[in-house]
Every structure is written in C-alpha cells, then in structure tokens.
Design a protein around this motif. Structure first.
Motif, PDB file in Angstrom:
ATOM      1  N   LYS A 132       8.416  73.974  71.198  1.00 30.80           N
ATOM      2  CA  LYS A 132       7.677  74.661  72.280  1.00 30.80           C
ATOM      3  C   LYS A 132       6.300  74.025  72.483  1.00 30.80           C
ATOM      4  N   ARG A 133       5.717  73.561  71.340  1.00 24.86           N
ATOM      5  CA  ARG A 133       4.379  72.971  71.453  1.00 24.86           C
ATOM      6  C   ARG A 133       4.441  71.461  71.686  1.00 24.86           C
ATOM      7  N   THR A 134       5.661  70.898  71.633  1.00 29.10           N
ATOM      8  CA  THR A 134       5.836  69.460  71.849  1.00 29.10           C
ATOM      9  C   THR A 134       6.842  69.264  72.978  1.00 29.10           C
ATOM     10  N   PRO A 135       6.491  69.610  74.199  1.00 25.69           N
ATOM     11  CA  PRO A 135       7.480  69.471  75.274  1.00 25.69           C
ATOM     12  C   PRO A 135       7.833  68.007  75.532  1.00 25.69           C
ATOM     13  N   LEU A 136       9.122  67.767  75.719  1.00 27.90           N
ATOM     14  CA  LEU A 136       9.638  66.411  75.963  1.00 27.90           C
ATOM     15  C   LEU A 136      10.421  66.413  77.263  1.00 27.90           C
ATOM     16  N   ALA A 137      10.363  65.307  77.998  1.00 27.23           N
ATOM     17  CA  ALA A 137      11.240  65.156  79.160  1.00 27.23           C
ATOM     18  C   ALA A 137      12.562  64.584  78.637  1.00 27.23           C
ATOM     19  N   PRO A 138      13.713  65.257  78.882  1.00 24.20           N
ATOM     20  CA  PRO A 138      14.979  64.706  78.371  1.00 24.20           C
ATOM     21  C   PRO A 138      15.365  63.413  79.087  1.00 24.20           C
ATOM     22  N   LEU A 139      16.162  62.570  78.410  1.00 19.82           N
ATOM     23  CA  LEU A 139      16.654  61.338  79.052  1.00 19.82           C
ATOM     24  C   LEU A 139      17.878  61.648  79.900  1.00 19.82           C
ATOM     25  N   LEU A 140      18.667  62.630  79.433  1.00 23.14           N
ATOM     26  CA  LEU A 140      19.931  62.961  80.098  1.00 23.14           C
ATOM     27  C   LEU A 140      19.877  64.395  80.617  1.00 23.14           C
ATOM     28  N   HIS A 141      20.660  64.642  81.649  1.00 23.72           N
ATOM     29  CA  HIS A 141      20.766  66.010  82.172  1.00 23.72           C
ATOM     30  C   HIS A 141      22.224  66.401  82.167  1.00 23.72           C
ATOM     31  N   GLY A 142      22.513  67.635  81.852  1.00 21.16           N
ATOM     32  CA  GLY A 142      23.929  68.022  81.776  1.00 21.16           C
ATOM     33  C   GLY A 142      24.083  69.447  81.310  1.00 21.16           C
ATOM     34  N   GLY A 143      24.955  69.618  80.310  1.00 21.63           N
ATOM     35  CA  GLY A 143      25.412  70.955  79.933  1.00 21.63           C
ATOM     36  C   GLY A 143      24.468  71.785  79.073  1.00 21.63           C
TER      37      GLY A 143
END
Ligand code: PMP
Length: 383
Positions: A218-229
C-alpha cells in the motif's frame, strides 16, 4: 562436467517431488483462482502456503511477495513499476554499471522515456562504494537499484549499508537478489530494502518462476507491467503455476536449511579448484577476494583468450565467459570493464561456478582439464 551453476542450477530432487502432485493428481492441477470449487481452493491454499514458506526464512510478510516468471520479470516490475508510478515526484534513478542485463536494459529503456540515470562504477575489486552512491542522489531521485551478489564475479555488495543510508530518504531501494537468495541470509525485518527480486532456478528450484518482494504494497505503489485477471494483487495477472510455486518453496526451504553446509562445501571446492589450477601457472582471480561468494570464481589466464579456452573445453567442462546471457556474441564483460580491467585480462576472463552437487573429484578433474587446455593454447600461440 557442469561448472556453470551461476547460469542455472540443477533442480533438487526434493523440489521435483514437491511439484509432481500439482501436475498429475486429480484436482490438484486446478486453477488456484477457481475458488468457487474445492479443488481450486486446494490449489490456492498450496500457493498461499508456498508464499509463506518463501517469506519465512527472509523474515518478510507473505503478502509482500508477488510471484513472477523469474528475476528478469521481477526486476522489470520493480524498476519500471516504481519509475512509472512515481515519475511525478522525480525522474532521476540510480543503478550500477555491473548489474545484470535485465536491470541495465530496463534502465536504458527508462532513459528513452526521459528518465535521467546514474550508473555507478565499482572499485577495482568490483564493489560499489556507498559514499559514491550517496553523492549521486538529488531531490529528483526516486529509485536506487543495486544487486546483492554479482553474477560474473560473485562479489557481495554492501547492501545493508546502502539500505541504512537510504532509509531516511524518500527513495525506493531495489535489490536484485537472483544470485544470493537461498545462499546468504537476508533479514527483511531488519534491513530496510523496499523491493527484492528472487529467481528459483539459481537455488535448485525450477526455471520460469521467481518473485518480487514489495514491502508494504500500500505504501509502495507500483504500475503493473501486465493487465488481466487481477491475480497477485493485480500486480502480475495470469494463471498461477502451482507446480512451479510449490517447487520453488520447497527448494528455498532446503536452501535455507542447508545454507551453512552448502557454503562450507563451496569454500572447500573453491580452494581445491585454485590449487589444481596452479599447474596452469600465471592467472589472476578477478573480484574482491574477501567479500565474495565462494561458488563463483572469475579468473583470467595470462596469454589465453577466453573464447579459445571455452572451445578447447567445450566437450569436457561447461564454464562461461562473462555472463551466460551475453555469450554467443564475443563481447567483453561489462562488469570487468567497469572494474577497470582491460586487455588480455579482460578478454581472457572465464567464470567457473559450482554448487551443492559438484564433487571434489569433479573439481580436481576439471582443474586438470583446464590447466592442460591452457598449456596447449599457450604452446600453440608460441608456434
Ligand atoms: N539477475 C541476476 C544477477 C542474474 O544472475 C540473473 C540470471 N542470470 C537474472 C537477474 C535473471 O534471472 P532469470 O533467469 O530468473 O530471469
């Protein structure tokens, strides 16, 4: 004879046994996301048990571990994920010139996306100097990434010192632990590392599985590389490979139980190898002699080209020149170059790496074969 353990290790038989039920047994192959039925729930509980078994020896929180396909993906997720999610705060990121390509090429990609990157050079022994790192930081710095053990030289980096120095700053610290996980103790409850990449096939687990530790998601938000399920907390969607995960957890547990024993064994083998190579005369070991993992030996034989030596040994002893991911192309090692090594010593460098299943007899015999090949090549060069 296989002496390329830093490229990959054979899988432990116990890890194979731990994987088989999830490939073959009725129900256990179910999709761990299909929790609407009991079989899916059973598979999910294996995944969660495995997550805890991986977190426990590192004193981490199981929910902070996200499964990936290995360290390349974990490094990409950590670095791009932080850079993209926090770019409004700053666009300066710091790494070292001796990282694995999966880190260096990710930073190169970010340079093309208008991030400014500092590549720190190590000292002549291959160690990063924490003061150099501190001097490189600015108000714009959002991320620092440093590996724990270099895959070409086995040199151990001062990760704890760097983590402590960054702790009071608003800068994320990522560690590529592909070569160290399972081999060196790591206490995530004591060392303020934010992100840590692990790969199973370096500690006698299966290939194609690894994970990224993300402290307090929660304190280390990351942008994901993949989007999906939405699997893996939305950070790494895709059906989870239960058998790979179970195999990794088993291998990680064994690696921790046997850590001291495996290290002792590697130290004995290193000593024996260097003794048996004395017959080859005139060689230097590259990298810090004290801050290093014993299972990787990087050395250069005077007046012997590494590619010629690899060809001469091809059917007898499997060793590497530079890192396995670069071989194929005759390209001098970027790690040794960054250490200031040049000329014959640079082009003559080979990496010999071994581990749990390597025997003393194999090491002595490999040492003999290498010494003979070195002698033959030197004689040929004189003719
Ligand atoms: N980092 C380091 C230091 C490595 O040695 C390796 C493997 N050569 C990787 C990352 C990539 O790991 P994987 O094969 O799991 O993608």
């Amino acid at each position: 004879m296989y002496l390329d353990y830093a490229a990959t290790t054979p899988i432990a038989p116990e890890a194979v046994d731990a994987m088989l039920p999830y490939l073959t047994q009725t129900g256990l192959f179910a999709n761990p996301s299909s929790i609407q039925h009991g079989m899916g729930e059973a598979a999910e509980s294996v995944v969660e048990r495995s997550r805890s078994r991986i977190a426990e020896p590192c004193h981490g929180n199981a929910k902070d571990f996200v499964f990936t396909s290995g360290a390349t993906e974990a490094n990409n997720l950590a670095i791009k994920g932080i850079a993209l999610a926090h770019r409004d705060r700053g666009r300066h990121i710091v790494t070292t010139a001796i990282e694995h390509k999966s880190v260096l090429d990710t930073f190169k990609h970010l340079e093309s996306q208008s991030f400014a990157v500092t590549y720190l050079r190590p000292d002549s022994n291959g160690r990063i100097v924490p003061d150099d790192l501190l001097k490189s930081l600015s108000d714009e710095t959002i991320l620092v990434s440093v590996m724990q053990i270099n895959n070409e030289t086995g040199v151990i980096q001062p990760i704890e010192q760097i983590a402590d120095a960054l702790a009071d700053k608003n800068i994320f610290f990522h560690v590529d632990a592909a070569q160290s996980a399972g081999k060196l103790p790591i206490d995530l409850s004591a060392i303020p590392i934010d992100l840590l990449s692990i790969s199973a096939h370096k500690f006698y687990g299966p290939k194609g599985i690894g994970c990224l530790f993300i402290r307090n998601r929660k304190r280390t938000p990351l942008a994901p590389l993949l989007h999906g399920g939405g699997q893996e907390f939305g950070l790494r969607p895709g059906t989870l490979a239960t058998h790979q995960i179970a195999g990794m957890a088993e291998a990680f547990g064994i690696a921790h139980e046997r850590q001291a024993q495996d290290l002792d064994h590697a130290e004995r083998l290193r000593k024996l190898l260097l003794e048996s190579l004395q017959a080859a005369g005139d060689f230097v070991v590259n990298g810090d002699p004290t801050h290093c993992l014993p299972n990787i030996v990087n050395l250069s034989f005077a007046n012997v080209d590494a590619s010629a030596l690899l060809i001469a040994l091809r059917d007898q002893v499997a060793i590497a020149s530079g890192s396995a991911c670069n071989s194929g192309a005759v390209e001098a090692s970027h790690v040794l170059r960054a250490m200031g090594i040049e000329g014959d010593r640079l082009y003559g460098a080979v990496r010999i790496s071994f581990g749990r299943y390597t025997t003393e007899t194999e090491i002595v015999s490999a040492g003999r074969s290498i010494a003979e090949a070195v002698e033959r090549l030197r004689t040929l060069a004189l003719e």
